[in-house]
Design a protein around this motif. Sequence first.
Motif, PDB file in Angstrom:
ATOM      1  N   VAL A  60       0.843  -1.185   0.000  1.00 30.15           N
ATOM      2  CA  VAL A  60       0.000   0.000   0.000  1.00 30.15           C
ATOM      3  C   VAL A  60       0.888   1.248   0.000  1.00 30.15           C
ATOM      4  CG1 VAL A  60      -0.241   0.198   2.528  1.00 30.15           C
ATOM      5  CG2 VAL A  60      -2.063   1.036   1.020  1.00 30.15           C
ATOM      6  N   VAL A  61       0.491   2.256  -0.760  1.00 31.05           N
ATOM      7  CA  VAL A  61       1.178   3.544  -0.815  1.00 31.05           C
ATOM      8  C   VAL A  61       0.127   4.644  -0.670  1.00 31.05           C
ATOM      9  CG1 VAL A  61       3.130   2.724  -2.205  1.00 31.05           C
ATOM     10  CG2 VAL A  61       1.080   3.601  -3.355  1.00 31.05           C
ATOM     11  N   CYS A  62       0.560   5.886  -0.742  1.00 31.69           N
ATOM     12  CA  CYS A  62      -0.341   7.018  -0.521  1.00 31.69           C
ATOM     13  C   CYS A  62      -0.996   6.922   0.851  1.00 31.69           C
ATOM     14  CB  CYS A  62      -1.392   7.135  -1.631  1.00 31.69           C
ATOM     15  SG  CYS A  62      -0.721   7.660  -3.227  1.00 31.69           S
ATOM     16  N   VAL A  63      -0.203   6.498   1.835  1.00 38.16           N
ATOM     17  CA  VAL A  63      -0.632   6.504   3.232  1.00 38.16           C
ATOM     18  C   VAL A  63       0.382   7.334   4.021  1.00 38.16           C
ATOM     19  CG1 VAL A  63      -1.912   4.346   3.224  1.00 38.16           C
ATOM     20  CG2 VAL A  63       0.546   4.273   3.574  1.00 38.16           C
ATOM     21  N   SER A  64      -0.115   8.195   4.876  1.00 39.78           N
ATOM     22  CA  SER A  64       0.760   9.065   5.654  1.00 39.78           C
ATOM     23  C   SER A  64       1.303   8.336   6.877  1.00 39.78           C
ATOM     24  CB  SER A  64      -0.017  10.308   6.111  1.00 39.78           C
ATOM     25  OG  SER A  64      -0.994   9.947   7.082  1.00 39.78           O
ATOM     26  N   TRP A  65       2.250   8.971   7.558  1.00 36.61           N
ATOM     27  CA  TRP A  65       2.743   8.441   8.831  1.00 36.61           C
ATOM     28  C   TRP A  65       1.592   8.310   9.816  1.00 36.61           C
ATOM     29  CZ3 TRP A  65       3.252  10.343  13.893  1.00 36.61           C
ATOM     30  CH2 TRP A  65       4.206   9.719  14.702  1.00 36.61           C
ATOM     31  N   HIS A 114       9.620  13.441   5.660  1.00 37.20           N
ATOM     32  CA  HIS A 114       8.549  14.203   5.044  1.00 37.20           C
ATOM     33  C   HIS A 114       7.568  14.569   6.134  1.00 37.20           C
ATOM     34  CE1 HIS A 114       6.096  15.301   1.451  1.00 37.20           C
ATOM     35  NE2 HIS A 114       7.264  15.213   0.856  1.00 37.20           N
ATOM     36  N   PRO A 115       6.811  15.646   5.992  1.00 36.50           N
ATOM     37  CA  PRO A 115       5.801  15.938   7.011  1.00 36.50           C
ATOM     38  C   PRO A 115       4.893  14.731   7.239  1.00 36.50           C
ATOM     39  CG  PRO A 115       6.052  17.816   5.561  1.00 36.50           C
ATOM     40  CD  PRO A 115       6.885  16.719   4.966  1.00 36.50           C
ATOM     41  N   PRO A 116       4.599  14.386   8.483  1.00 31.24           N
ATOM     42  CA  PRO A 116       3.909  13.128   8.776  1.00 31.24           C
ATOM     43  C   PRO A 116       2.489  13.042   8.245  1.00 31.24           C
ATOM     44  CG  PRO A 116       4.124  14.462  10.757  1.00 31.24           C
ATOM     45  CD  PRO A 116       4.973  15.113   9.714  1.00 31.24           C
ATOM     46  N   GLY A 117       1.907  14.164   7.857  1.00 30.55           N
ATOM     47  CA  GLY A 117       0.566  14.131   7.295  1.00 30.55           C
ATOM     48  C   GLY A 117       0.533  13.946   5.794  1.00 30.55           C
ATOM     49  N   ASP A 118       1.695  13.970   5.151  1.00 34.68           N
ATOM     50  CA  ASP A 118       1.740  13.847   3.700  1.00 34.68           C
ATOM     51  C   ASP A 118       1.665  12.393   3.267  1.00 34.68           C
ATOM     52  OD1 ASP A 118       1.910  16.564   3.442  1.00 34.68           O
ATOM     53  OD2 ASP A 118       4.034  16.601   2.915  1.00 34.68           O
ATOM     54  N   ARG A 119       1.097  12.191   2.087  1.00 33.69           N
ATOM     55  CA  ARG A 119       1.017  10.866   1.473  1.00 33.69           C
ATOM     56  C   ARG A 119       1.811  10.910   0.170  1.00 33.69           C
ATOM     57  NH1 ARG A 119      -4.624  11.970   3.186  1.00 33.69           N
ATOM     58  NH2 ARG A 119      -5.046  10.622   4.983  1.00 33.69           N
ATOM     59  N   LEU A 120       2.517   9.813  -0.116  1.00 34.47           N
ATOM     60  CA  LEU A 120       3.368   9.751  -1.295  1.00 34.47           C
ATOM     61  C   LEU A 120       3.189   8.408  -1.969  1.00 34.47           C
ATOM     62  CD1 LEU A 120       5.262  10.941   1.360  1.00 34.47           C
ATOM     63  CD2 LEU A 120       6.434  11.879  -0.630  1.00 34.47           C
ATOM     64  N   ASP A 125       9.074   4.680  13.312  1.00 32.32           N
ATOM     65  CA  ASP A 125       8.417   5.375  14.416  1.00 32.32           C
ATOM     66  C   ASP A 125       8.856   6.817  14.572  1.00 32.32           C
ATOM     67  OD1 ASP A 125      10.961   4.911  15.422  1.00 32.32           O
ATOM     68  OD2 ASP A 125      10.276   4.249  17.381  1.00 32.32           O
ATOM     69  N   ALA A 126      10.069   7.162  14.166  1.00 33.42           N
ATOM     70  CA  ALA A 126      10.496   8.555  14.229  1.00 33.42           C
ATOM     71  C   ALA A 126       9.560   9.397  13.364  1.00 33.42           C
ATOM     72  CB  ALA A 126      11.936   8.696  13.743  1.00 33.42           C
ATOM     73  N   ARG A 127       9.007  10.427  13.918  1.00 37.51           N
ATOM     74  CA  ARG A 127       7.945  11.188  13.277  1.00 37.51           C
ATOM     75  C   ARG A 127       8.361  11.673  11.889  1.00 37.51           C
ATOM     76  NH1 ARG A 127       3.354  13.810  15.232  1.00 37.51           N
ATOM     77  NH2 ARG A 127       2.709  15.682  14.078  1.00 37.51           N
ATOM     78  N   GLY A 128       7.651  11.207  10.869  1.00 38.98           N
ATOM     79  CA  GLY A 128       7.886  11.658   9.511  1.00 38.98           C
ATOM     80  C   GLY A 128       9.086  11.060   8.822  1.00 38.98           C
ATOM     81  N   ALA A 129       9.721  10.033   9.399  1.00 39.81           N
ATOM     82  CA  ALA A 129      10.907   9.419   8.797  1.00 39.81           C
ATOM     83  C   ALA A 129      10.545   8.139   8.069  1.00 39.81           C
ATOM     84  CB  ALA A 129      11.956   9.125   9.865  1.00 39.81           C
ATOM     85  N   PHE A 130      11.236   7.878   6.953  1.00 45.29           N
ATOM     86  CA  PHE A 130      11.067   6.611   6.259  1.00 45.29           C
ATOM     87  C   PHE A 130      12.412   6.107   5.773  1.00 45.29           C
ATOM     88  CE2 PHE A 130       9.197  10.085   3.644  1.00 45.29           C
ATOM     89  CZ  PHE A 130      10.097  10.171   2.588  1.00 45.29           C
ATOM     90  N   ARG A 131      12.479   4.780   5.539  1.00 48.44           N
ATOM     91  CA  ARG A 131      13.754   4.110   5.294  1.00 48.44           C
ATOM     92  C   ARG A 131      13.676   3.201   4.069  1.00 48.44           C
ATOM     93  NH1 ARG A 131      17.022   3.491   9.933  1.00 48.44           N
ATOM     94  NH2 ARG A 131      18.481   2.564   8.441  1.00 48.44           N
ATOM     95  N   GLY A 132      14.839   2.964   3.419  1.00 49.49           N
ATOM     96  CA  GLY A 132      15.004   1.851   2.501  1.00 49.49           C
ATOM     97  C   GLY A 132      14.870   2.081   1.017  1.00 49.49           C
TER      98      GLY A 132
END
Length: 262
Positions: A110-115, A242-248, A217-224
């Motif tokens: 799944v994508v286009c889901v925010s933090w 990225h801001p935690p409310g954004d979806r990509l 878990d770090a607010r707005g962080a993503f890995r890999g």
Amino acid sequence: MTWSHGFASVVGVCAAAVLTTPAAAPQEVPRTEGAVFRECDACPEMVVMPGGRLALGRYEVTVGEYGAFASAAGGGAGGGCYVATSAGWRPDEPATWRNPGFSQSDGHPVVCVSWHDAQQYTSWLSRTTGATYRLPGEGEWGQGAGGSGGECDANGADADLMPYLNQRIGGSWAYPDGDGASCAGSDGSLFTAPVGSYGFSRLGLADMVGNVWEWVDARGAFRGGSWGTGVKDLHPDARNTHPPGDRLSNVGFRVARTLIGP
């Protein structure tokens, strides 16, 4: 990678598969390193990590698994997602996890889901199972990623396209921050691929590099790294925010479960 910020979410409507009856209490699960378990029909498969105190999702959360949450809990309602275009990453108000701008099956990540969306999913999964599900800590995620393949093993095999990014979606646009070579779609997937397509880490976790970035878990962080990043980000150490409310459309997540007992 350079992103623009501040894209507001647009409320959408979601429909998905029906979840089985929630468990009243945590189930007994294996504590042996490498053991695989699943606590309900719509729950992610989990792999026990060394020490037996933590399990991580064997795969990224899929469209089908997220859809079960959306149906059962009324969650996942929300649109507005950054998508890749020939002019760079741009917000697209109609885009949602159900329609991220490219075709997906229930077996794709799944994508286009925010933090925040990911946090809501793990809260629902905890209520459903009676166990403690959450996003992985960065150290936990890094442990799980050990031994993952890097560079173009994860969405193609063409490392000679400097200085362009996302050749595989038909664009040919220079990326101004020097993000590096892209990996063209010689893997047969222009965007996401079904989970499990890019091999396993030493501890048995699939696609820790490539396919989609994963919220931690770090607010707005993503890995890999993901299908939409340059070669230098297709590595277990790659990190972005990225801001935690954004979806990509190239960011998803996998879950962690705290195991009960000493």
